[in-house]
Enzyme design. Structure first.
Site, PDB file in Angstrom:
ATOM      1  N   ASN A  11       0.865  -1.180   0.000  1.00  0.00           N
ATOM      2  CA  ASN A  11       0.000   0.000   0.000  1.00  0.00           C
ATOM      3  C   ASN A  11       0.900   1.229   0.000  1.00  0.00           C
ATOM      4  O   ASN A  11       1.549   1.513   1.004  1.00  0.00           O
ATOM      5  CB  ASN A  11      -0.892  -0.055   1.257  1.00  0.00           C
ATOM      6  CG  ASN A  11      -1.733   1.198   1.436  1.00  0.00           C
ATOM      7  OD1 ASN A  11      -1.786   2.062   0.558  1.00  0.00           O
ATOM      8  ND2 ASN A  11      -2.388   1.310   2.588  1.00  0.00           N
ATOM      9  N   TRP A  12       0.932   1.916  -1.119  1.00  0.00           N
ATOM     10  CA  TRP A  12       1.844   3.066  -1.230  1.00  0.00           C
ATOM     11  C   TRP A  12       1.280   4.333  -0.588  1.00  0.00           C
ATOM     12  O   TRP A  12       1.934   5.367  -0.575  1.00  0.00           O
ATOM     13  CB  TRP A  12       2.187   3.326  -2.708  1.00  0.00           C
ATOM     14  CG  TRP A  12       3.143   2.320  -3.259  1.00  0.00           C
ATOM     15  CD1 TRP A  12       3.734   1.281  -2.584  1.00  0.00           C
ATOM     16  CD2 TRP A  12       3.654   2.247  -4.606  1.00  0.00           C
ATOM     17  NE1 TRP A  12       4.562   0.573  -3.423  1.00  0.00           N
ATOM     18  CE2 TRP A  12       4.526   1.141  -4.667  1.00  0.00           C
ATOM     19  CE3 TRP A  12       3.452   2.998  -5.769  1.00  0.00           C
ATOM     20  CZ2 TRP A  12       5.203   0.784  -5.840  1.00  0.00           C
ATOM     21  CZ3 TRP A  12       4.111   2.644  -6.933  1.00  0.00           C
ATOM     22  CH2 TRP A  12       4.983   1.548  -6.958  1.00  0.00           C
ATOM     23  N   LYS A  13       0.050   4.271  -0.109  1.00  0.00           N
ATOM     24  CA  LYS A  13      -0.581   5.415   0.566  1.00  0.00           C
ATOM     25  C   LYS A  13      -0.400   6.678  -0.297  1.00  0.00           C
ATOM     26  O   LYS A  13      -0.436   6.591  -1.518  1.00  0.00           O
ATOM     27  CB  LYS A  13      -0.020   5.572   1.983  1.00  0.00           C
ATOM     28  CG  LYS A  13      -0.134   4.253   2.775  1.00  0.00           C
ATOM     29  CD  LYS A  13       0.138   4.372   4.238  1.00  0.00           C
ATOM     30  CE  LYS A  13      -0.062   3.028   4.914  1.00  0.00           C
ATOM     31  NZ  LYS A  13       0.112   3.043   6.345  1.00  0.00           N
ATOM     32  N   HIS A  97      -9.348   1.071   5.197  1.00  0.00           N
ATOM     33  CA  HIS A  97      -8.058   1.198   5.892  1.00  0.00           C
ATOM     34  C   HIS A  97      -8.244   2.096   7.118  1.00  0.00           C
ATOM     35  O   HIS A  97      -9.034   3.051   7.078  1.00  0.00           O
ATOM     36  CB  HIS A  97      -7.020   1.791   4.929  1.00  0.00           C
ATOM     37  CG  HIS A  97      -5.630   1.712   5.486  1.00  0.00           C
ATOM     38  ND1 HIS A  97      -5.165   2.594   6.421  1.00  0.00           N
ATOM     39  CD2 HIS A  97      -4.630   0.823   5.263  1.00  0.00           C
ATOM     40  CE1 HIS A  97      -3.917   2.258   6.745  1.00  0.00           C
ATOM     41  NE2 HIS A  97      -3.572   1.183   6.056  1.00  0.00           N
ATOM     42  N   GLU A  99      -6.571   4.422   8.247  1.00  0.00           N
ATOM     43  CA  GLU A  99      -6.337   5.851   7.996  1.00  0.00           C
ATOM     44  C   GLU A  99      -7.572   6.496   7.363  1.00  0.00           C
ATOM     45  O   GLU A  99      -7.865   7.661   7.606  1.00  0.00           O
ATOM     46  CB  GLU A  99      -5.092   6.022   7.102  1.00  0.00           C
ATOM     47  CG  GLU A  99      -3.829   5.758   7.906  1.00  0.00           C
ATOM     48  CD  GLU A  99      -2.680   5.175   7.098  1.00  0.00           C
ATOM     49  OE1 GLU A  99      -2.713   5.220   5.862  1.00  0.00           O
ATOM     50  OE2 GLU A  99      -1.742   4.654   7.740  1.00  0.00           O
ATOM     51  N   GLU A 169      -4.980  -5.145  10.551  1.00  0.00           N
ATOM     52  CA  GLU A 169      -3.954  -4.127  10.755  1.00  0.00           C
ATOM     53  C   GLU A 169      -4.184  -3.447  12.105  1.00  0.00           C
ATOM     54  O   GLU A 169      -4.977  -2.499  12.199  1.00  0.00           O
ATOM     55  CB  GLU A 169      -4.022  -3.076   9.642  1.00  0.00           C
ATOM     56  CG  GLU A 169      -3.744  -3.631   8.272  1.00  0.00           C
ATOM     57  CD  GLU A 169      -3.151  -2.574   7.330  1.00  0.00           C
ATOM     58  OE1 GLU A 169      -2.209  -2.897   6.633  1.00  0.00           O
ATOM     59  OE2 GLU A 169      -3.641  -1.431   7.331  1.00  0.00           O
ATOM     60  N   GLY A 175       3.083   1.909  10.894  1.00  0.00           N
ATOM     61  CA  GLY A 175       4.072   2.984  10.767  1.00  0.00           C
ATOM     62  C   GLY A 175       4.801   3.307  12.053  1.00  0.00           C
ATOM     63  O   GLY A 175       5.451   4.345  12.155  1.00  0.00           O
ATOM     64  N   SER A 215       3.990  -2.507  10.140  1.00  0.00           N
ATOM     65  CA  SER A 215       5.452  -2.596  10.286  1.00  0.00           C
ATOM     66  C   SER A 215       6.039  -3.925   9.822  1.00  0.00           C
ATOM     67  O   SER A 215       6.942  -4.462  10.445  1.00  0.00           O
ATOM     68  CB  SER A 215       5.851  -2.292  11.739  1.00  0.00           C
ATOM     69  OG  SER A 215       5.453  -0.989  12.105  1.00  0.00           O
ATOM     70  N   GLY A 236       3.069  -1.270   4.231  1.00  0.00           N
ATOM     71  CA  GLY A 236       3.054   0.165   3.942  1.00  0.00           C
ATOM     72  C   GLY A 236       4.450   0.647   3.611  1.00  0.00           C
ATOM     73  O   GLY A 236       4.958   0.458   2.499  1.00  0.00           O
ATOM     74  N   GLY A 237       5.111   1.238   4.596  1.00  0.00           N
ATOM     75  CA  GLY A 237       6.423   1.868   4.396  1.00  0.00           C
ATOM     76  C   GLY A 237       7.417   1.013   3.630  1.00  0.00           C
ATOM     77  O   GLY A 237       8.090   1.505   2.708  1.00  0.00           O
TER      78      GLY A 237
HETATM   79  P1  13P Z   1       3.371   0.131   7.675  1.00  0.00           P
HETATM   80  O1  13P Z   1       3.872  -1.124   6.995  1.00  0.00           O
HETATM   81  O2  13P Z   1       4.099   1.359   7.224  1.00  0.00           O
HETATM   82  O3  13P Z   1       3.323  -0.032   9.153  1.00  0.00           O
HETATM   83  O4  13P Z   1       1.863   0.359   7.180  1.00  0.00           O
HETATM   84  C1  13P Z   1       0.960  -0.695   7.237  1.00  0.00           C
HETATM   85  C2  13P Z   1      -0.258  -0.307   6.492  1.00  0.00           C
HETATM   86  O5  13P Z   1      -0.994   0.553   6.911  1.00  0.00           O
HETATM   87  C3  13P Z   1      -0.533  -1.001   5.218  1.00  0.00           C
HETATM   88  O6  13P Z   1      -1.802  -0.741   4.757  1.00  0.00           O
END
Ligand code: 13P
Length: 253
Positions: A11-13, A97, A99, A169, A175, A215, A236-237
């Site tokens: 997920n590149w957000k 998600h 967020e 999640e 993150g 993470s 994510g990251g």
């Molecule tokens: P991180 O891997 O950066 O913790 O993010 C997880 C995430 O929200 C994937 O959708």
């Protein structure tokens, strides 16, 4: 032995311009062997879907979107429909998600509508659930998941959800560098599978893929994937860098 094909999703957000996204996708396609035994998906921002789709054509990396709106079309400024995502080359869509729930008012009710729209257009929904740190500390993890699953999947029958992917999640692990231990993830995934079994029966419970997100890095992927109910990860990251993400995808090599 798991009979579910793992899915490793990125997920590149809200990261990467079109040029950056295309460049990362190009690198990724080179780094992931064609005969990979896992499904791979990346979800760039909307603006990069088409160009990234072109780069990934013929590769084993699939395209996903990070959100959608439930109406097929209309005067909904700023929104994107499932049909539009399909036309841009998407196979998957991330829904609910944390967020989006936290910053954009998404609720279990909107999640439910979005799942319905996605499956109508044959998009694979990757539905995110998870508890906050406060909820975990006050022993509410399971009751939070009960509600998210009950309301999010309300009024569906098991045949609607054959492609469903759930992503667990925990918000406190996103993150933050704090990964749930593989045991913590397994306990929740097992619980989620049980919820699916109670609501939709054994077949769907056995086939639904439950991903872990929060993470995930090259150095914790193996341990997570050894858990019997962890069927992949939503990253994510660590998905933003092609080399790092390919190490996660190629965790078995
Ligand atoms: P991180 O891997 O950066 O913790 O993010 C997880 C995430 O929200 C994937 O959708």
């Amino acid at each position: 032995m798991k009979n579910r094909k793992p899915l490793i999703a990125g997920n590149w957000k809200m990261f990467k311009t079109c040029l950056e996204a295309v460049e990362t996708a190009r690198q990724l396609v080179k780094l992931i062997p064609d005969n990979t035994t896992v499904d791979v998906m990346i979800a760039p921002p909307f603006t990069s879907l088409m160009p990234v789709s072109d780069v990934m054509k013929g590769s084993c990396v699939s395209l996903g979107a990070q959100n959608l709106f439930w109406e097929p079309e209309g005067a909904y400024t700023g929104e994107i429909s499932s049909g539009m995502l399909v036309s841009a080359g998407c196979k998957y869509v991330i829904i609910g998600h944390s967020e989006r729930r936290q910053y954009f008012g998404e609720t279990d009710v909107t999640v439910n509508k979005k799942i319905k729209a996605a499956i109508k257009d044959n998009l694979i929904p990757v539905v995110c659930v998870g508890e906050s740190e406060k909820e975990r500390e006050s022993s509410h993890t399971f009751s939070v998941l009960d509600k998210q699953v009950a309301k999010g999947l309300e009024n569906f029958v098991s045949s609607d959800l054959e492609t469903l992917v759930i992503a667990y999640e925990p918000i406190w692990a996103i993150g933050t560098g704090k990964t749930a231990t593989s045991k913590q993830a397994q306990a929740v995934h097992q619980y989620l599978r049980l919820l699916i079994e109670k609501k939709f029966g054994n077949n769907l419970a056995n086939s639904v893929r439950i991903l872990y997100g929060g993470s995930v890095k090259p150095d914790n992927i193996k341990e997570l994937m050894l858990m019997p109910d962890v069927d992949g990860t939503l990253v994510g990251g660590a998905s933003l860098n092609a080399e790092t993400f390919s190490k996660i995808v190629n965790f078995q090599i």
